[in-house]
Design a protein around this motif. Structure first.
Motif, PDB file in Angstrom:
ATOM      1  N   ASP A 154      -8.652  -2.486  12.062  1.00  0.00           N
ATOM      2  CA  ASP A 154     -10.053  -1.840  11.174  1.00  0.00           C
ATOM      3  C   ASP A 154      -9.522  -0.954   9.899  1.00  0.00           C
ATOM      4  OD1 ASP A 154      -8.995   0.101  13.064  1.00  0.00           O
ATOM      5  OD2 ASP A 154     -10.913   1.188  13.108  1.00  0.00           O
ATOM      6  N   ARG A 155      -8.202  -0.596   9.912  1.00  0.00           N
ATOM      7  CA  ARG A 155      -7.542   0.022   8.821  1.00  0.00           C
ATOM      8  C   ARG A 155      -7.279  -0.745   7.692  1.00  0.00           C
ATOM      9  NH1 ARG A 155      -5.915   5.460   9.810  1.00  0.00           N
ATOM     10  NH2 ARG A 155      -6.090   5.481   7.472  1.00  0.00           N
ATOM     11  N   TRP A 156      -6.969  -1.996   7.743  1.00  0.00           N
ATOM     12  CA  TRP A 156      -6.524  -3.008   6.956  1.00  0.00           C
ATOM     13  C   TRP A 156      -7.575  -3.036   5.509  1.00  0.00           C
ATOM     14  CZ3 TRP A 156      -2.808  -5.398   4.853  1.00  0.00           C
ATOM     15  CH2 TRP A 156      -2.983  -6.688   4.051  1.00  0.00           C
ATOM     16  N   ASP A 157      -8.753  -2.813   5.846  1.00  0.00           N
ATOM     17  CA  ASP A 157      -9.339  -3.198   4.257  1.00  0.00           C
ATOM     18  C   ASP A 157      -9.347  -1.803   3.496  1.00  0.00           C
ATOM     19  OD1 ASP A 157     -10.444  -5.844   5.031  1.00  0.00           O
ATOM     20  OD2 ASP A 157     -12.313  -5.015   5.883  1.00  0.00           O
ATOM     21  N   PRO A 198       9.764  -8.909  -1.290  1.00  0.00           N
ATOM     22  CA  PRO A 198       9.897  -8.380   0.297  1.00  0.00           C
ATOM     23  C   PRO A 198       8.558  -8.907   1.018  1.00  0.00           C
ATOM     24  CG  PRO A 198       9.765  -6.662  -1.069  1.00  0.00           C
ATOM     25  CD  PRO A 198      10.059  -7.713  -1.877  1.00  0.00           C
ATOM     26  N   ASN A 199       8.589  -9.312   2.454  1.00  0.00           N
ATOM     27  CA  ASN A 199       7.363  -9.409   2.961  1.00  0.00           C
ATOM     28  C   ASN A 199       7.016  -8.153   3.779  1.00  0.00           C
ATOM     29  OD1 ASN A 199       6.903 -12.331   2.291  1.00  0.00           O
ATOM     30  ND2 ASN A 199       7.923 -12.842   4.168  1.00  0.00           N
ATOM     31  N   VAL A 200       5.881  -7.741   3.440  1.00  0.00           N
ATOM     32  CA  VAL A 200       5.399  -6.280   3.975  1.00  0.00           C
ATOM     33  C   VAL A 200       4.365  -6.695   5.286  1.00  0.00           C
ATOM     34  CG1 VAL A 200       4.736  -3.941   3.589  1.00  0.00           C
ATOM     35  CG2 VAL A 200       6.032  -4.993   2.243  1.00  0.00           C
ATOM     36  N   LEU A 201       4.453  -6.446   6.433  1.00  0.00           N
ATOM     37  CA  LEU A 201       3.703  -6.621   7.554  1.00  0.00           C
ATOM     38  C   LEU A 201       2.809  -5.306   7.584  1.00  0.00           C
ATOM     39  CD1 LEU A 201       2.612  -8.529   9.842  1.00  0.00           C
ATOM     40  CD2 LEU A 201       4.233  -7.131  11.326  1.00  0.00           C
ATOM     41  N   PHE A 202       1.472  -5.572   7.673  1.00  0.00           N
ATOM     42  CA  PHE A 202       0.481  -4.146   7.940  1.00  0.00           C
ATOM     43  C   PHE A 202       0.321  -4.266   9.666  1.00  0.00           C
ATOM     44  CE2 PHE A 202      -3.440  -2.172   8.660  1.00  0.00           C
ATOM     45  CZ  PHE A 202      -3.175  -0.891   7.746  1.00  0.00           C
ATOM     46  N   ALA A 203       0.785  -3.308  10.322  1.00  0.00           N
ATOM     47  CA  ALA A 203       0.540  -3.549  11.707  1.00  0.00           C
ATOM     48  C   ALA A 203       0.060  -2.177  12.186  1.00  0.00           C
ATOM     49  CB  ALA A 203       2.130  -3.666  12.266  1.00  0.00           C
ATOM     50  N   ALA A 204      -0.798  -1.831  11.451  1.00  0.00           N
ATOM     51  CA  ALA A 204      -1.845  -0.667  12.187  1.00  0.00           C
ATOM     52  C   ALA A 204      -2.968  -1.373  12.614  1.00  0.00           C
ATOM     53  CB  ALA A 204      -2.113   0.206  10.907  1.00  0.00           C
ATOM     54  N   ARG A 205      -3.997  -0.641  12.997  1.00  0.00           N
ATOM     55  CA  ARG A 205      -5.222  -1.037  13.654  1.00  0.00           C
ATOM     56  C   ARG A 205      -5.977  -1.969  12.553  1.00  0.00           C
ATOM     57  NH1 ARG A 205      -8.356   3.791  15.972  1.00  0.00           N
ATOM     58  NH2 ARG A 205     -10.069   3.169  14.653  1.00  0.00           N
TER      59      ARG A 205
END
Length: 311
Positions: free
Chosen positions: A13-16, A4-11
């Motif tokens: 600066d929270r990605w790292d 599955p493809n999971v999209l991280f869609a928070a701010r």
């Protein structure tokens, strides 16, 4: 099993800080997923979401199976008309532990009047013996996952604990109230009142002037739930009149709280910057990963939001 493809869609600066724990949690759950911040909308299977992120229009995500919220609160997204897929809120042991620690600390602080000792002047040897916890009545407004955990923790310290919820609940060792009449009774016995309700049309402005007036003289209000549960002007008036002796506020209608806001300058208000219960990547990633595993296995999602109830 598909990948599955999971999209991280928070701010952004929270990605790292979230990427590593989420990748590890997915691997531990046995899910091989493509986690990224830039999947094409029509290829996304799951969205890891926070309401303060850039994504507001969900309509292009035509194959998305679920939106997985990183926050416990969903009031900023639950009414989004483009969000037609399942929405799961965050129910995470880390959130619960953080809230229990915050609430317990501030209840004990006010119960023992620790502020008086912190500000005690040299030579001031005026002992004031606090009551025992069993003689201090604490009421928790909201008996969901967080409220129930806090109520049980306080009861474990021997406080006289009651809880209020909109619908009937039954918690061993906790006096449970519900409904409008029950709310009046719950407030009337609250030496310390802790607000832990979700924000919905039914709970907005719950602690208004009339309900604050039902608290015993000199009661303490602690709000780590949602800012709009409390009518701010009514609380300030109750503090000025001495009906409420102190308010500890962790959440606000507008955040960050403006430096001009009266809460900062009132001598009987403590402001904390929305720290009571924070989504910690290491623990919330496991909840997200488990829901993705469930979605891929055809099992029911955990912690789905009831759109009519608003949480």
């Amino acid at each position: 099993m598909n990948r599955p493809n999971v999209l991280f869609a928070a701010r952004p600066d929270r990605w790292d800080e979230t990427r590593g724990p989420l990748e590890a949690a997915l691997a531990e759950a046995g899910v091989a997923a493509d986690l990224a911040t830039d999947h094409a909308p029509d290829t996304v299977d799951y969205i890891v979401y926070a309401p303060n992120g850039p994504l507001q229009d969900f309509s292009p995500f035509t194959r998305c199976k679920a939106v997985l919220n990183l926050w416990a609160g969903v009031e900023d997204v639950v009414d989004n008309p483009t969000l037609t897929m399942p929405l799961a809120r965050m129910v995470d042991p880390g959130l619960t532990e953080g809230m229990v620690e915050y609430v317990t600390a501030h209840v004990l602080r006010h119960h023992l009047n620790i502020d008086a000792d912190i500000t005690r002047k040299p030579g001031d040897w005026t002992p004031v013996t606090p009551p025992l916890a069993r003689d201090r009545k604490v009421t928790v407004l909201g008996l969901g996952a967080l409220g129930s955990a806090c109520a049980r923790a306080l009861a474990g310290l021997n406080f006289d604990v009651a809880g209020w919820s909109r619908s009937p609940k039954d918690l061993p060792g906790i006096t449970c109230f519900h409904g409008d009449e029950g709310l009046a009774d719950a407030l009337a016995r609250s030496h310390i009142c802790v607000a832990l309700l979700p924000l919905t049309p039914a709970t907005e402005d719950l602690l208004d002037a009339d309900r604050l007036a039902r608290l015993p003289e000199g009661a303490v209000v602690i709000n780590p739930g949602r800012g709009a549960l409390v009518v701010e002007d009514a609380l300030l008036a109750a503090l000025d009149e001495g009906r409420v002796s102190h308010a500890t506020m962790d959440v606000f209608r507008t955040e960050p709280l403006s430096k001009e806001h009266p809460f900062w300058h009132h001598p009987r208000v403590t402001v904390t910057p929305h720290i009571a219960s924070v989504s910690r990547p290491e623990s919330c990633a496991k909840v997200i990963a488990e829901n993705i595993r469930r979605g891929e296995a055809g099992e029911p999602f955990l912690h789905l939001v009831d759109r009519q109830a608003g949480y």
